[in-house]
Design a protein around this motif. Sequence first.
Motif, PDB file in Angstrom:
ATOM      1  N   GLU A   1      37.019  61.594  43.028  1.00 17.16           N
ATOM      2  CA  GLU A   1      37.021  61.222  44.445  1.00 17.16           C
ATOM      3  C   GLU A   1      38.259  60.388  44.764  1.00 17.16           C
ATOM      4  N   ASN A   2      38.582  59.450  43.856  1.00 16.93           N
ATOM      5  CA  ASN A   2      39.768  58.616  44.092  1.00 16.93           C
ATOM      6  C   ASN A   2      41.052  59.410  43.910  1.00 16.93           C
ATOM      7  N   ALA A   3      41.056  60.348  42.942  1.00 13.36           N
ATOM      8  CA  ALA A   3      42.252  61.170  42.731  1.00 13.36           C
ATOM      9  C   ALA A   3      42.531  61.992  43.982  1.00 13.36           C
ATOM     10  N   LEU A   4      41.457  62.465  44.586  1.00 13.97           N
ATOM     11  CA  LEU A   4      41.600  63.270  45.800  1.00 13.97           C
ATOM     12  C   LEU A   4      42.185  62.433  46.937  1.00 13.97           C
ATOM     13  N   ARG A   5      41.708  61.179  47.008  1.00 14.59           N
ATOM     14  CA  ARG A   5      42.244  60.278  48.044  1.00 14.59           C
ATOM     15  C   ARG A   5      43.728  60.044  47.822  1.00 14.59           C
TER      16      ARG A   5
ATOM     17  N   ASP B   1      36.629  52.283  40.657  1.00 14.66           N
ATOM     18  CA  ASP B   1      36.075  51.016  41.129  1.00 14.66           C
ATOM     19  C   ASP B   1      34.686  51.147  41.721  1.00 14.66           C
ATOM     20  N   ARG B   2      34.372  52.282  42.266  1.00 18.74           N
ATOM     21  CA  ARG B   2      33.044  52.432  42.884  1.00 18.74           C
ATOM     22  C   ARG B   2      31.972  52.815  41.872  1.00 18.74           C
ATOM     23  N   LEU B   3      32.417  53.049  40.620  1.00 14.74           N
ATOM     24  CA  LEU B   3      31.476  53.552  39.622  1.00 14.74           C
ATOM     25  C   LEU B   3      30.280  52.610  39.427  1.00 14.74           C
ATOM     26  N   ASP B   4      30.565  51.296  39.348  1.00 16.76           N
ATOM     27  CA  ASP B   4      29.477  50.342  39.122  1.00 16.76           C
ATOM     28  C   ASP B   4      28.417  50.469  40.202  1.00 16.76           C
ATOM     29  N   GLN B   5      28.881  50.567  41.451  1.00 14.27           N
ATOM     30  CA  GLN B   5      27.909  50.691  42.561  1.00 14.27           C
ATOM     31  C   GLN B   5      27.124  51.995  42.452  1.00 14.27           C
ATOM     32  N   VAL B   6      27.856  53.069  42.116  1.00 14.50           N
ATOM     33  CA  VAL B   6      27.196  54.382  42.013  1.00 14.50           C
ATOM     34  C   VAL B   6      26.144  54.326  40.899  1.00 14.50           C
ATOM     35  N   LEU B   7      26.544  53.748  39.746  1.00 17.67           N
ATOM     36  CA  LEU B   7      25.616  53.703  38.605  1.00 17.67           C
ATOM     37  C   LEU B   7      24.419  52.814  38.896  1.00 17.67           C
ATOM     38  N   LEU B   8      24.697  51.691  39.554  1.00 19.63           N
ATOM     39  CA  LEU B   8      23.617  50.762  39.880  1.00 19.63           C
ATOM     40  C   LEU B   8      22.582  51.448  40.769  1.00 19.63           C
ATOM     41  N   ALA B   9      23.089  52.138  41.785  1.00 17.90           N
ATOM     42  CA  ALA B   9      22.191  52.824  42.719  1.00 17.90           C
ATOM     43  C   ALA B   9      21.396  53.900  41.976  1.00 17.90           C
TER      44      ALA B   9
ATOM     45  N   ALA C   1      46.633  65.051  39.726  1.00 20.57           N
ATOM     46  CA  ALA C   1      46.591  64.616  41.132  1.00 20.57           C
ATOM     47  C   ALA C   1      46.897  63.124  41.253  1.00 20.57           C
ATOM     48  N   LEU C   2      46.598  62.372  40.184  1.00 17.01           N
ATOM     49  CA  LEU C   2      46.878  60.936  40.196  1.00 17.01           C
ATOM     50  C   LEU C   2      48.343  60.644  39.876  1.00 17.01           C
ATOM     51  N   GLY C   3      49.111  61.691  39.616  1.00 15.27           N
ATOM     52  CA  GLY C   3      50.541  61.507  39.373  1.00 15.27           C
ATOM     53  C   GLY C   3      50.908  61.449  37.894  1.00 15.27           C
TER      54      GLY C   3
ATOM     55  N   TYR D   1      34.519  70.813  39.102  1.00 12.94           N
ATOM     56  CA  TYR D   1      35.079  69.827  40.032  1.00 12.94           C
ATOM     57  C   TYR D   1      36.513  69.493  39.671  1.00 12.94           C
ATOM     58  N   GLY D   2      37.323  70.552  39.627  1.00 13.11           N
ATOM     59  CA  GLY D   2      38.753  70.318  39.448  1.00 13.11           C
ATOM     60  C   GLY D   2      39.348  69.979  40.803  1.00 13.11           C
ATOM     61  N   ILE D   3      40.656  69.845  40.838  1.00 18.77           N
ATOM     62  CA  ILE D   3      41.350  69.741  42.135  1.00 18.77           C
ATOM     63  C   ILE D   3      42.278  70.937  42.174  1.00 18.77           C
ATOM     64  N   PRO D   4      41.955  72.014  42.873  1.00 15.85           N
ATOM     65  CA  PRO D   4      40.813  72.191  43.771  1.00 15.85           C
ATOM     66  C   PRO D   4      39.503  72.492  43.024  1.00 15.85           C
ATOM     67  N   GLU D   5      38.413  72.358  43.792  1.00 19.12           N
ATOM     68  CA  GLU D   5      37.086  72.724  43.271  1.00 19.12           C
ATOM     69  C   GLU D   5      36.976  74.230  43.088  1.00 19.12           C
ATOM     70  N   LEU D   6      36.144  74.641  42.135  1.00 14.85           N
ATOM     71  CA  LEU D   6      35.880  76.078  41.962  1.00 14.85           C
ATOM     72  C   LEU D   6      34.374  76.263  41.824  1.00 14.85           C
ATOM     73  N   SER D   7      33.863  77.342  42.354  1.00 13.22           N
ATOM     74  CA  SER D   7      32.445  77.585  42.178  1.00 13.22           C
ATOM     75  C   SER D   7      32.159  79.079  42.253  1.00 13.22           C
TER      76      SER D   7
END
Length: 465
Positions: free
Chosen positions: A56-60, A86-94, A195-197, A349-355
Amino acid sequence: MSYDYDLIVIGSGPAGQKAAVQGAKAGQKVALVERDKVLGGACVHRGTIPSKTLRENALRVKNMRANASLANFQLAEDTEMATLIDRLDQVLLAHDHYMRKQIERNKIETIHGRAKFVDAHQLHIAKVRGEAQTLSAENIIIATGSFPRKPDNIPVDHEYLFDSDSILSMLYLPKSLTVLGGGVIASEYASIFQALGVKVTMIDKYPRPLGFLDQDLTDKFVHAFTDMGGTWLGEHTVVSARFDGLAGVITECSNGATIRSEKLLCAAGRIANVKDLCIENAGLALNERGLISVDQNLRTSTPNIFAAGDVIGPPSLASTSMEQGRRATCNAIGLNLGRIASVIPSGIYGIPELSAVGLTEQQAIEANGAAIVGRANFEEIARGQISGIQDGMLKLVCDPQGEQLLGVMIVGEGATELIHIGQMALLNDAPVDIFVESIFNFPTLAEAYRVAALAVIGQRKRAKP
Ligand SMILES: Cc1cc2nc3c(=O)[nH]c(=O)nc-3n(C[C@H](O)[C@H](O)[C@H](O)COP(=O)(O)OP(=O)(O)OC[C@H]3O[C@@H](n4cnc5c(N)ncnc54)[C@H](O)[C@@H]3O)c2cc1C
């Protein structure tokens, strides 16, 4: 004979969790044994959720670069990995909160300890502080997941050479990364880091990555990856990889190619996690692929023991693991099951996504001698133009008469969500016309179904005398 529990589930990943919840909902006395202090398995702590948070962050970052060229956006040289998840802790907590609540609500007893079989009905549990306990159950479900395969010639040290379980423990974003493998995990991480460079080189012995997908999709993926600056080295066999003793990794291929990078990710598949489980005490053995064999009811060769999730092998997805866990319990306790899903979507969930779901164009041609295919490029779709999501494609694969839908392939943002429309059509044996007869919200990417269906119908008309 009486047992401590009706059902013991070993492992609290997606398979174990759903197995335990299903058992409790059916009124069984259930224990869930987990050796980690946290619940959720590889999916929550090392695999699906952490990698998707990084994505998600790489995409941003990628979008910021693309949309803010005036600001000349660059990530700082010493970007810490922690800031990128950085959002991982919140995601995991939830997630942890929701999971524990569900387990408590269903009165499932959670036991933290390492399980091993004493016999087909008894487990020895070694707890953290050294105490041991023996538990018995009428039925047992093995849902102990998988761990990364470590080839002999790749000395993974988790400092310079990482595997898929340790890659996110890197302290800083490296300048360059070699990714060994062309499977799902390799493709996801390679494109995310690119994507992150990070300068990523992806190496695999096969000519293209994700070889199980429709070639149109993999071509688009490789094109997007190299367009971002990545290097794809197909048909390269890695002979060795090692830390050079200074600051990086040297990877050597059998054709003489040598690749230098700051770090390396070895994504060479995953193997069943049955270490220390002593499955032989329950009359079980691993098959030639290093997995636990099960029949269509997820029953092992020992009748009261079932297995689900990565421990039984492909497709090794959290999505399928959950359903296998649920089904294993239903079968163990004789609950009536609905029709088993005949088509399983794959989401990368690559960049781009494939399905993809159903037959690829190649498979449809092999099965029926020919196939009619309709494509819609996201750039033709109003939503794609509005949202700047133009680099994508949806492809419908139909029978040679262009009537019956056989498969749906999508590459581009939103692919893993969009695929479910096609999946429902396939599950209901719908003709391709359903996408033209239905009214889609406008503007949406889902409209691509309609455009691709019209392309199929156009060919059908031309093909008919
Ligand atoms: C990097 C990465 C990205 C992924 N991305 C996706 C994705 O986007 N979508 C998707 O669907 N899937 C994805 N997956 C796959 C997904 O994570 C797995 O398919 C899923 O976690 C398997 O679930 P499981 O329940 O079989 O095992 P696991 O999640 O591995 O859980 C097994 C549990 O068993 C416990 N255990 C093992 N042995 C014992 C023992 N002896 N006693 C007690 N407990 C024990 C372990 O501690 C663990 O908690 C990804 C995997 C990786 C590695």
